[in-house]
Scaffold this motif. Structure first.
Motif, short mmCIF file in Angstrom:
data_model
loop_
_atom_site.label_atom_id
_atom_site.label_comp_id
_atom_site.label_asym_id
_atom_site.label_seq_id
_atom_site.Cartn_x
_atom_site.Cartn_y
_atom_site.Cartn_z
N GLY A 290 12.25 -4.06 4.72
CA GLY A 290 10.86 -3.70 4.51
C GLY A 290 10.65 -2.65 3.43
O GLY A 290 9.62 -1.96 3.44
N LYS A 291 11.60 -2.53 2.51
CA LYS A 291 11.50 -1.52 1.46
C LYS A 291 11.09 -2.10 0.10
O LYS A 291 10.74 -1.35 -0.81
CB LYS A 291 12.84 -0.80 1.29
N ALA A 292 11.16 -3.41 -0.05
CA ALA A 292 10.94 -4.02 -1.35
C ALA A 292 9.50 -3.84 -1.82
O ALA A 292 8.56 -3.88 -1.03
CB ALA A 292 11.29 -5.50 -1.29
N ASN A 293 9.34 -3.68 -3.12
CA ASN A 293 8.02 -3.52 -3.72
C ASN A 293 7.43 -4.90 -3.98
O ASN A 293 7.96 -5.66 -4.80
CB ASN A 293 8.16 -2.74 -5.04
N PRO A 294 6.31 -5.25 -3.32
CA PRO A 294 5.72 -6.58 -3.54
C PRO A 294 4.75 -6.65 -4.70
O PRO A 294 4.21 -7.72 -4.99
CB PRO A 294 4.98 -6.82 -2.22
#
Length: 360
Positions: A290-294
């Protein structure tokens, strides 16, 4: 008639970031009446695992039928040691080639809210807005012959860098057209002092310039262009270059903006059908956390709206929503600085959707 969008989540963080772009797409349908239908398929390592090929025949068939394709990312160490033709990246190269996606557009835009996140001084990058136009289906990545031959200890590897005049003219005309709609400056990047293929590239670009009197053409060697991107990036408006040089320079330009996680891209054919994807990779080290930049994927959706669906107003709304979220101080870990609040992948996507709802 409803437009068809094929969604290819891919590997690593791909499914996570694509899910957030789909939330935005749903908001555009609900609030603004965007008439699109979506389908999902496999590509990359996920496709190799499930179907034995990085670009299965059914995925390619759906891609041919679609008006546009939204993709996450492919690849990861899991597939590094398998047969070359089965590696995830081969699926990406294959779909680009099969669909004739010859032009890769990579904007490098610095949101003012992220000036402090750039590796360069704010005064050097403030207001940065560069468009890199990269030729995508030719050059050394596709040239033949290629291979590795010889006995162990004496092997040699070889690749072929080749461009035809029509290939250069095709990408050149697109770049001139884009420059004509922007600031009217086009920099063609090559290595004409040592490569014959670059001599042909430069001669072709120079000839094309006669058809575009409103665009100022300049030429720059690739090594100097890399240095100038770091020294004085705002001297560039539109940059056009070949496949390998564009691959390298666009990633260099990405870091000027504070994070490669902020940059979208479009790969277009001659009729503006496109494959849209974030510039960053699959980031397997943070997949599932849940850390990825969307935001790069959401901005890739904005490019899809602008270039393939001709929905410029909706594209502007998506970009404005991203700006509003940044104004509110939300940051994924890759762009977090003191005084801002860390948000997860899903929270960031939800915030963009909320900004769209508020604007509606």
């Amino acid at each position: 008639m409803s437009k068809k969008i094929l969604i290819l989540p891919g590997d690593g963080v791909g499914p996570e970031i694509v899910a957030e772009a789909e939330k935005v797409l749903a908001a555009l349908r609900g609030d603004f009446g965007l008439d699109v239908a979506t389908e999902h398929a496999l590509i990359g390592g996920a496709a190799t695992d499930a179907k034995g090929a990085p670009l299965p025949a059914d995925t390619l068939a759906l891609a041919r039928e679609a008006d546009a394709i939204l993709m996450g990312a492919v690849g990861g160490p899991k597939w590094d040691d398998i047969e070359r033709e089965l590696r995830p990246e081969r699926g990406l190269l294959a779909i680009r080639s099969a669909l004739g996606l010859f032009a890769n557009l990579r904007p490098a835009i610095l949101y003012p809210q992220l000036a402090s996140a750039s590796a360069l001084k704010p005064e050097v990058v403030a207001g940065l807005d560069i468009m890199i136009v990269r030729e995508l289906t030719g050059g050394i990545y596709f040239g033949a012959p290629r291979g590795i031959e010889g006995e162990p200890g004496e092997r040699r590897g070889y690749n072929t860098l080749v461009y035809s005049e029509p290939e250069v003219e095709r990408i050149g005309r697109l770049a001139f057209d884009i420059a004509g709609k922007r600031d009217g400056r086009l920099t063609s990047v090559d290595k004409a002092n040592v490569l014959e293929v670059s001599e042909l590239w430069r001669e072709t670009m120079t000839t094309l310039a006669e058809d575009y009197p409103g665009v100022e053409l300049s030429h720059m060697y690739v090594d100097n262009a890399a240095m100038q991107l770091v020294r004085a990036p705002k001297q560039f408006d539109v940059v056009v270059t070949g496949n390998m040089f564009g691959d390298i320079l666009s990633d260099c330009a990405a870091m000027l903006t504070g994070s490669i996680g902020m940059l979208p891209s479009a790969s277009l054919d001659e009729r503006a059908k496109g494959l849209y994807e974030p510039v960053h990779g699959s980031a397997p080290d943070i997949a599932g956390q849940g850390k990825a930049n969307p935001l790069a994927t959401i901005l890739s959706l904005a490019m899809l709206l602008r270039y393939t669906l001709a929905e410029a107003d909706l594209a502007d709304r998506v970009q404005a929503a991203v700006g509003k979220v940044l104004d509110e101080g939300l940051r994924t870990p890759d762009i977090h600085t003191d005084g801002t609040r860390v948000a997860g992948t899903s929270e960031m996507g939800d915030a963009v959707v909320a900004a769209l709802h508020a604007a509606a």
